[in-house]
Design an enzyme around this catalytic site. Structure first.
Site, short mmCIF file in Angstrom:
data_model
loop_
_atom_site.label_atom_id
_atom_site.label_comp_id
_atom_site.label_asym_id
_atom_site.label_seq_id
_atom_site.Cartn_x
_atom_site.Cartn_y
_atom_site.Cartn_z
N SER A 182 0.85 -1.19 0.00
CA SER A 182 0.00 0.00 0.00
C SER A 182 0.88 1.24 0.00
O SER A 182 2.00 1.21 0.53
CB SER A 182 -0.90 0.01 1.24
N TYR A 212 -2.91 -0.72 9.85
CA TYR A 212 -2.84 -1.08 8.44
C TYR A 212 -1.50 -0.66 7.84
O TYR A 212 -0.83 -1.45 7.16
CB TYR A 212 -4.00 -0.41 7.69
#
Length: 263
Positions: free
Chosen positions: A153, A166
């Site tokens: 990400s 995350y």
């Protein structure tokens, strides 16, 4: 077949490859399943939701591809080992693994509870580790080797609010990817990561309030969100045996220029 079609097929075609997509029942994982199937791979759509997994596999078959669903609990070693055994029993090989399972905890840092933090790390990082550890040795024993694609990400590199667990998990995924690329390169297994920017999906819809969307767009030169199929081209480059033959340990960003604005 025209010369150009033959050339592209030689570069990006996945005919006869067996591709396992762990997390293939999700939005981004589903798009990758579709792309791998269209490129000629037999796709094993692996996830918890039988309904969504069967539907995705059927859609690939309806489009002329080959696919099947396999249940898996991504946080369980025994479950991923059972997935590996099922793949080998059915196909005798595993050419491509995509680790795409992911969740987020969209709360302020002070409010993250221990169980929620662990849930995110287990789904994003532990599952990726287990998938690599269980499938990489299989690929290393194959004459044709194999390719692993981990989903990172942009948040692995850039600080953003309300994605703390995350971001930490994805930073670890990218680090693990580079270490495994070095470890397995001599054994014929390539390991890369694909780093999406902002693709509205189940794990991030809760944090996309209007003000947050405006800030994201201000920092995204293409001034829009990504669409899941836009991940497929980069994914094919990284997993295709010929197109990506000298690519390992790489991080490719598909983010509309977001990281280019912030690095």
């Amino acid at each position: 077949m025209s010369t150009s079609a033959r050339f592209l097929q030689q570069l990006f075609g996945l005919d006869s490859d067996v591709a396992i997509v762990i997390g293939g029942t999700g939005v981004l994982g589903g798009a990758l399943c579709d792309g791998l199937g269209a490129a000629g791979a037999h796709v094993v759509v692996a996830g918890r939701s039988r309904e969504r997994g069967e539907a995705r596999a059927q859609a690939i078959r309806d489009a002329g591809g080959s696919a099947g669903f396999a249940p898996v609990d991504v946080t369980s070693r025994a479950s991923i080992e059972a997935l590996r055994n099922s793949v080998l029993e059915g196909h005798s090989r595993a050419d491509i693994l995509v680790n795409c399972a992911g969740v987020n905890s969209a709360v302020p840092y002070e409010e993250i509870e221990d169980d929620d933090w662990q849930r995110v790390l287990d789904t994003n990082l532990k599952a990726t580790h287990l998938g690599c550890q269980i499938f990489a040795p299989v690929m290393a024993r194959q004459e044709q080797g194999g390719s692993i694609l981990n989903i990172g990400s942009v948040t692995a590199h850039l600080p953003l609010s309300r994605v703390f667990a995350y971001s930490a998990s994805k930073a670890a995924v990218n680090n693990l990817t580079k270490n495994l690329a070095r470890e397995y390169a001599p054994r014929g297994v390539r390991v890369n990561s694909l780093n999406p920017g902002f693709f509205p999906a189940e794990q991030n819809r809760k944090i996309l309030q209007p003000e947050r969307v405006r800030k994201i767009m201000d920092q995204t030169p293409m001034a829009r969100f990504g669409e899941p199929p836009e991940l497929v081209g980069a994914a094919l480059l990284l997993v295709a045996r010929n197109a990506g033959s000298f690519v390992t340990g790489a991080e490719i960003f598909v983010d509309g220029g977001f990281t280019g604005m912030r690095f």
